[in-house]
Design an enzyme around this catalytic site. Structure first.
Site: not given
Length: 412
Positions: A272, A295-296, A298
């Site tokens: 990433e 990568h969102i 949470g």
């Protein structure tokens, strides 16, 4: 006991280093507790820069990007604890942290709801083929059709990993009328009408939508590989909001191109970008009915506030009382305060005879132990001692002299 005096070391001299835009809630909690030496850095740091920054830190706060290697831990001579302001702790070398007596905390439950809600939302979007219709509309094409679009009601959701998030997804899915099946390597109590299956293969063969909620371990690396995709129900959907190494993305791209799968949503990747704006590439780009997010899973305001609250309070409690509940490295102890005493923390290598040495050293110098607590794991032992105030300096010196000692600290 006055909170301002809870720790014998001046609070204004305790250095707190927070990386990766940790929630303001954490900062406010530290300040309310009297800690003022707080340094905030917006992103993750390369190892060399992190080694420089961490040398004077007593507490380190990170999220998922920072890599806490043995070299970083060796450079952090004053470090007492690390707070991972996220679900996982795989970014920290836990073996080295344990050996160095550094307590590592995280927030395993704080963003559970955020991830679970998004998984359900993605399921709706993918089963209705909204990504394709959205793309067409943006390009000026009217794509009003029902072909390949379905309701969630009556469909089967397969959950791989029935932990905190998997179980929450299960409850929400069932409320929408879905049948829920799951597989977990551990025995889990099903919620509602969810049903366990004996193998992952059974889940894949039966489920219309498969969602992954497993940790990143040697066993889960490429858990979903080219060979495994052959077991998926034809036309099913895959959602991975767990860990980037769990799915072979090249194999997933091929499964989508061959129509083995009809859609996918991916939030985590093997590699990433370090920061916002960096270039990002994946074999899944420009494939139909695929949702890619950075990568969102949470990343909601509520989740970040909850995480900031949870982890900062764990760090404060550890600093001020020695409580290690939730620690992944130092054995867990939760103990009451002892009035009229000084509390000393002793972390040592877990070998036979250390507790006997502690007691012999103190008793031979007529130091009275008012209370004592011990817990061990495979690597280290953690002893909390409450002794007479006027004897605490002498006790501290004696405990440091024990050969197996890793860390000694007077709390108050």
């Amino acid at each position: 006991m006055n909170d301002k005096k809870r720790t014998s070391y001046p609070k204004e001299k305790i250095n707190i280093l927070l990386l990766e835009n940790i929630s303001e809630q954490a900062v406010q909690n530290f300040k309310k507790a009297g800690y003022t030496s707080i340094k905030r850095i917006g992103g993750a740091l390369p190892e060399k820069e992190l080694i420089k920054e961490v040398k004077e830190a007593h507490l380190l706060g990170i999220r998922s990007k920072s890599q806490i290697t043995p070299a970083v831990l060796n450079a952090a001579g004053k470090l007492q604890a690390i707070g991972c302001f996220c679900i996982g702790v795989n970014q920290v070398n836990l073996n080295k942290a344990t050996a160095n007596g550094v307590s590592v905390f995280n927030a395993p439950y704080s963003n559970t709801r955020s991830v679970a809600e998004l998984v359900i939302g993605l399921s709706v979007m993918l089963i209705r083929r909204i990504p394709d219709k959205n793309k067409a509309a943006h390009e000026g094409t009217w794509l009003k059709e029902s072909k390949g679009s379905y309701e969630l009601r009556g469909k089967t959701l397969g959950i791989i990993g029935y932990g905190n998030i998997g179980a929450q997804v299960s409850v929400l899915a069932e409320a929408l009328g879905m049948k829920v099946i799951f597989y977990d390597i551990a025995t889990r109590l099903p919620l509602g009408n969810a049903q366990s299956r004996k193998s992952m293969k059974e889940v894949l063969q039966e489920a219309d939508i498969v969602t992954l909620h497993v940790p990143e371990t040697a066993q889960t690396k490429n858990l979903i590989s080219a060979a495994v995709f052959k077991h998926f129900k034809k036309g099913s959907i895959l959602i991975n909001y767990a860990r980037g190494q769990v799915v072979d993305l090249d194999a997933l791209a091929l499964a989508l191109q061959n129509n083995q799968l009809s859609g996918a949503a991916i939030d985590v990747y093997p590699v990433e970008p370090e920061k916002n704006g960096d270039a990002f590439h994946t074999p899944l780009q420009n494939l139909p009915n695929v949702i890619l997010t950075p990568h969102i899973g949470g990343s909601t305001e509520e989740a970040q506030t909850n995480i900031g609250e949870d982890v900062s309070l764990k760090l404060i409690n550890f600093l001020e009382t020695g409580i290690t509940t939730g620690s992944h490295t130092v054995p867990e102890l939760a103990l009451p305060l002892q009035e009229g005493a000084h509390r000393i923390l002793h972390i040592h290598k877990n070998v036979p005879g250390v507790l006997s040495q502690i007691n012999t050293q103190l008793s031979s110098h007529h130091i009275n132990i008012l209370a004592q607590y011990l817990k061990t794991n495979d690597e280290i032992g953690y002893v909390v001692l409450d002794v007479n105030k006027n004897l605490s300096k002498e006790a501290m010196s004696l405990l440091k002299s024990i050969k197996e000692t890793i860390k000694v600290r007077v709390l108050y």
